[in-house]
Structures are given as C-alpha cells and as structure tokens.
Design an enzyme around this catalytic site. Structure first.
Site, PDB file in Angstrom:
ATOM      1  CG  HIS A   1      -1.916  -1.137   1.192  1.00  0.00           C
ATOM      2  ND1 HIS A   1      -2.718  -1.435   2.275  1.00  0.00           N
ATOM      3  CD2 HIS A   1      -2.198  -2.061   0.237  1.00  0.00           C
ATOM      4  CE1 HIS A   1      -3.462  -2.497   1.979  1.00  0.00           C
ATOM      5  NE2 HIS A   1      -3.158  -2.894   0.752  1.00  0.00           N
TER       6      HIS A   1
ATOM      7  CG  HIS B   1      -7.538  -3.252  -2.083  1.00  0.00           C
ATOM      8  ND1 HIS B   1      -7.017  -2.190  -1.373  1.00  0.00           N
ATOM      9  CD2 HIS B   1      -6.795  -4.334  -1.745  1.00  0.00           C
ATOM     10  CE1 HIS B   1      -6.010  -2.617  -0.635  1.00  0.00           C
ATOM     11  NE2 HIS B   1      -5.860  -3.911  -0.847  1.00  0.00           N
TER      12      HIS B   1
ATOM     13  CG  ASP C   1      -3.223  -5.069  -2.984  1.00  0.00           C
ATOM     14  OD1 ASP C   1      -2.876  -4.163  -2.196  1.00  0.00           O
ATOM     15  OD2 ASP C   1      -3.958  -6.015  -2.646  1.00  0.00           O
TER      16      ASP C   1
ATOM     17  CG  HIS D   1       0.125  -9.473  -2.745  1.00  0.00           C
ATOM     18  ND1 HIS D   1       0.064  -8.127  -3.055  1.00  0.00           N
ATOM     19  CD2 HIS D   1      -0.761  -9.661  -1.733  1.00  0.00           C
ATOM     20  CE1 HIS D   1      -0.801  -7.527  -2.251  1.00  0.00           C
ATOM     21  NE2 HIS D   1      -1.315  -8.437  -1.442  1.00  0.00           N
TER      22      HIS D   1
END
Length: 308
Positions: free
Chosen positions: A78, A237, A241, A264
């Site tokens: 973030h 979101h 990311d 991720h």
C-alpha cells in the site's frame, strides 16, 4: 524534463500492523537521486536496510514482504502503491517492526502523509522501465500480463462468487492518461471474510485486522456500517495492490498490465519473467518535452500538482 522526486521533509506516523497486531512507528525521509525506495528495520541492532527489489519478495500469502538475512518487512504494497501514484522515486522508510502499519487498509493515509511532507523534484531525470514485448505468467485459471504501452494502464477482473462482491463491478480499467491515482484508486480498502479470520489468526495472520482497516464480509453482506467507498472498491483494491507490487521493480512502468484472479504472488512472478528477458524491456528517460508521451506528462504532472 520529467524529473525524479523525493520528499521535502521528514514525516512520521504510527499504526497497527495488520498481521502482527502490534504498534508500528513509520518514518519517511527524503533520499538522494537514484537511491530508490529503501526500507530500514530500525528496531534491529544494527539496523537492516532492505531496498525495494522483486527478487527480495518473500511472503505473498496475504501481502508483499521483503526479506534479507532472515529479517522481513511485510505489507509494503500500500505504501509502494502511494509512492508510485505520486511519482516518488527516492525515499528512506524507517520502520520499527516487521511490517508497515495497515492504517485504514487503503493507500489514502500514505498519500496524505506524503503530501503533508511535500514532494520535491530533483535534478536527475526520472528513469522508466519500458516494456518492449508482451510477457505473461499463468497459473491454472489465473494469469497476469504486461504489454508495450506509451503510458501506464491496468485492467483487472476478479471472481469471488460472493453476493456482496458480485453485486459490484468485478472488472475495471485504470489508465493514468485519463484517471487520477488519488481520486480513482487510493481510497480502495483491502477486504476479507469473517469465516477466514479464525484460520488466518491460527496461522499468525490478520491479528490486527478490524472494521477500521478492512472491508469485512460475512456470507452475504458487507459488515462495515459506512458501506463501500467506490462502487467497484473490491476490484479497485486489486489494482491498488498491483501498482504497489509492480513498483518493487524500482522504476515506474511504461506498460499495459492486465490480470485475471491475480494477487501478490503472480504480480511478483510476472515482474521476474519480464526482468529475466533482457529483450523485453529497457530503461528510458524523457529530457525533452516534445519526446515525452502525453500520458506520462499527464500522470506525473497531475501527481505533483495534486500536492501543491
């Protein structure tokens, strides 16, 4: 010339670590040109420095973390996303715990911190990593791809089979030739499910998670009283990311990123695929305005004006 950027002054914040659940103090300090983003574990003796590096990414279960000599800094995505969104190239990040504080679960508090410190242009030209040919990483029905593009565009689609998520838009495209990071992306919060909390906490994760720093859902609905910040906050979101994960390469990308059901781990893998093919990328700078792609001028001009 599109210049490198750092902060004008030091800024400090405290918060809770999402996974460890402990208080964390964060200090952001200006850095010289070509320093990059460097994390410092100042609670260790001697302090340990961990530069942003896709090959140092260690734990991608619920966040992106960096590891060196057996020590970690987790949940960097973030903050990295906010740095990318505001075009900050060089920064020292001092942290006294194994993770960055989660704050409200989005990058908006980091944007506020950075704007409070002020953004300073430096004498050196900003260095972009330009994608020259398509690369991708596929894992079952999940995939992520980077393609040549004279700017930075991200397209993402998600599938969760959950009524609260399915009732929102599950696809989004953000093109920084048109969109604003601060307005269109930064406020999107991380999200999770009540039924997963016990499992995560049994595995040492989400010990600091709450309705104050995440969108939380039961089997049917969002439990946060204030509801969603964006109609498509869940998929936005994921874009937030991805911006942070990709910025771990050390330079802003000139590329079109597209992904389906990625997270991720896949973001990190596609960076490695890219970097390991030296014919797929190059480092470029723009010292003459007439040679600067309009999308680049729009994106980085916006970021600097927004903090004025």
């Amino acid at each position: 010339m599109i210049r490198q950027r750092t902060l004008k002054s030091i800024v400090k914040a405290t918060g809770v670590g999402l996974h460890g659940g402990r208080k964390v103090t964060l200090v952001l300090r200006p850095a010289a040109p070509d320093t990059g983003i460097v994390f410092h574990r100042v609670d260790l003796d001697p302090p340990l420095s961990l530069p942003a590096d896709p090959y140092a990414v260690c734990d991608t279960r619920m966040c992106s973390g960096l590891e060196k000599d057996g020590e970690k800094v987790g949940t960097v995505e973030h903050l990295m996303s906010a740095l990318a969104g505001l075009g900050i190239d060089n920064l020292h990040v001092d942290v006294d715990a194994p993770e960055i504080p989660i704050l409200d679960g989005s990058s908006a508090p980091f944007v506020f911190l950075l704007q409070s410190a002020g953004i300073e242009e430096q004498s050196a030209a900003k260095k972009f990593l330009r994608v020259k040919k398509m690369v991708e990483y596929v894992e079952g029905d999940k995939w992520v791809r980077l393609e040549p593009y004279d700017g930075f565009r991200l397209s993402f689609s998600i599938v969760f089979n959950h009524p609260a998520i399915d009732s929102t838009s599950t696809r989004v495209t953000i093109d920084f030739a048109e969109h604003s990071y601060i307005r269109d992306v930064a406020r999107a919060r991380t999200f999770g499910f009540m039924q997963d909390v016990e499992f995560m906490r049994a595995n040492g994760l989400a010990l600091g998670g709450s309705l104050e720093n995440a969108i939380v859902m039961d089997e049917y609905r969002v439990l946060n009283a204030e509801g969603l910040r964006y109609a498509d906050e869940f998929v936005k979101h994921k874009v937030l990311d991805a911006i942070g994960d990709l910025y771990l390469c050390g330079h802003p990308l000139l590329a079109a990123y597209s992904a389906h059901k990625a997270g991720h781990a896949l973001n990190n893998q596609v960076l490695r695929v890219l970097l390991e093919d030296e014919t797929a990328w190059e480092i470029v700078s723009f010292e003459q305005p007439k040679l600067t792609p309009p999308a680049v001028t729009h994106q980085f001009g916006d970021a600097l004006l927004a903090q004025a």
